[in-house]
Design a protein around this motif. Sequence first.
Motif, mmCIF file in Angstrom:
data_model
loop_
_atom_site.group_PDB
_atom_site.id
_atom_site.type_symbol
_atom_site.label_atom_id
_atom_site.label_comp_id
_atom_site.label_asym_id
_atom_site.label_seq_id
_atom_site.Cartn_x
_atom_site.Cartn_y
_atom_site.Cartn_z
ATOM 1 N N LYS A 190 50.454 31.617 -25.918
ATOM 2 C CA LYS A 190 50.108 30.217 -25.692
ATOM 3 C C LYS A 190 48.610 30.037 -25.908
ATOM 4 O O LYS A 190 47.802 30.816 -25.390
ATOM 5 C CB LYS A 190 50.504 29.807 -24.278
ATOM 6 C CG LYS A 190 50.168 28.361 -23.947
ATOM 7 C CD LYS A 190 49.014 28.246 -22.991
ATOM 8 C CE LYS A 190 48.514 26.824 -22.852
ATOM 9 N NZ LYS A 190 47.458 26.709 -21.827
ATOM 10 N N SER B 4 48.612 23.825 -27.038
ATOM 11 C CA SER B 4 48.158 22.601 -26.377
ATOM 12 C C SER B 4 47.588 21.679 -27.447
ATOM 13 O O SER B 4 47.407 22.083 -28.594
ATOM 14 C CB SER B 4 47.036 22.915 -25.389
ATOM 15 O OG SER B 4 47.523 23.606 -24.289
ATOM 16 N N GLY C 52 48.297 20.193 -17.982
ATOM 17 C CA GLY C 52 48.277 21.651 -18.021
ATOM 18 C C GLY C 52 49.655 22.249 -18.283
ATOM 19 O O GLY C 52 49.854 23.458 -18.216
#
Length: 392
Positions: free
Chosen positions: A7, A41, A151
Amino acid sequence: MSVIVQKYGGSSVADVEKIGLVADRICATRDEGFGVVVVVSAMGKTTDELLGLARSIDPNPPRRELDLLLSTGERVSMTLLSMALQRRGCDAISFTGSQSGILTNDWHFDAKILEVRPVRVLDELARGRVVIVAGYQGMSYKREVTTLGRGGSDTTALAMAAALDAERAEIYSDVDGVYSADPRVVPAARHLGELTYGEMQSMSDAGAKVLHAPAVEFARGKDIPVHCRATFAPGRETRISRQALAHRRPFAVVGQPAIARLWVAGSDRERRIALQATRALSVVPYAETRGEEVTELRIATAHVPDWGRTRDTLMAHPGITLEEGAARVTLVGGSAEVHRATLRAVLAEAGVNVLDVDTHGERVSALVAATQQDDAVRALHARVILDPDTDD
Ligand code: ASP
Ligand code: MG
């Protein structure tokens, strides 16, 4: 096939050059023979910017539209990263949350993952492709786009890792792991090399931003080791696993801003009705205490995108009173009961006014004025975490 989930946070994909560096790393992992699933993200501060744009139109934006808008951030980074990989001769494909099979409830802006059905992800892995998954988003059972809370890409990553029975999950960001306090508030904070799932969970539940709170449970359920690393400065890392040696005394202090306290008073029936009103507004308390005559709820208002309107609706309700301007500071680790007294003593000595103290398992928290949050964190870190003389 052994699968690794990586990630990358917003700062790791903040511009095209960084996306290229990340693509190089992904190619290298694939060349080691792993199946690679990458969760991204949104680039840099994109999510904040989109939120600002929405708020410039309506300070209390409708949550459904907001989720659709915010989900575009991760769609930008996922497609660019997939292009960068393909350009390097590394076969890749990007998927939205819905395409990757992330099914959620319909709580817009703070949706919970109900199930992951990664059929397309598995198919593409079997073809030898790197699969890029947009973090932070899913699809509700009403087929609406939802987001998982700020988040939330961490949760996407660990839920996906669990669904794929991954070998491990690597969480890349601009910090090399988890610290005993936020290093921006406490420069002397210690790097924590190893944490158990429970310890990480306690820190996240206390409001630490390092790993999104719902994420840890997914990794714990399938016993998937999580390695938190700095993307561009390899070296130290924090490993979260079942094997980690548990800390026997407090090892971290966490501050969480923007806490509202809500009191619901009245007869049992009146209280039930008032509590129903809060649920209808999707305000999720992190604590609910039922007293003789009053039920108290505590809400982290950062999780409520239209807090202004929500607050006004709640306050208009008979029997509900509400107070804002508090923060929570939490000592994590060791026996909460034992450290309750220490927490009170240290905060009194530091001149911090304590509104309330409560304990949950291995955590003891004080509610303080928001203006004293950082002072409280610094005092507890200096006197409890760094000072070996404090009792265990
Ligand atoms: N982009 C989202 C946020 O800024 C999700 C994430 O970064 O994990 O909150
Ligand atoms: Mg993030």
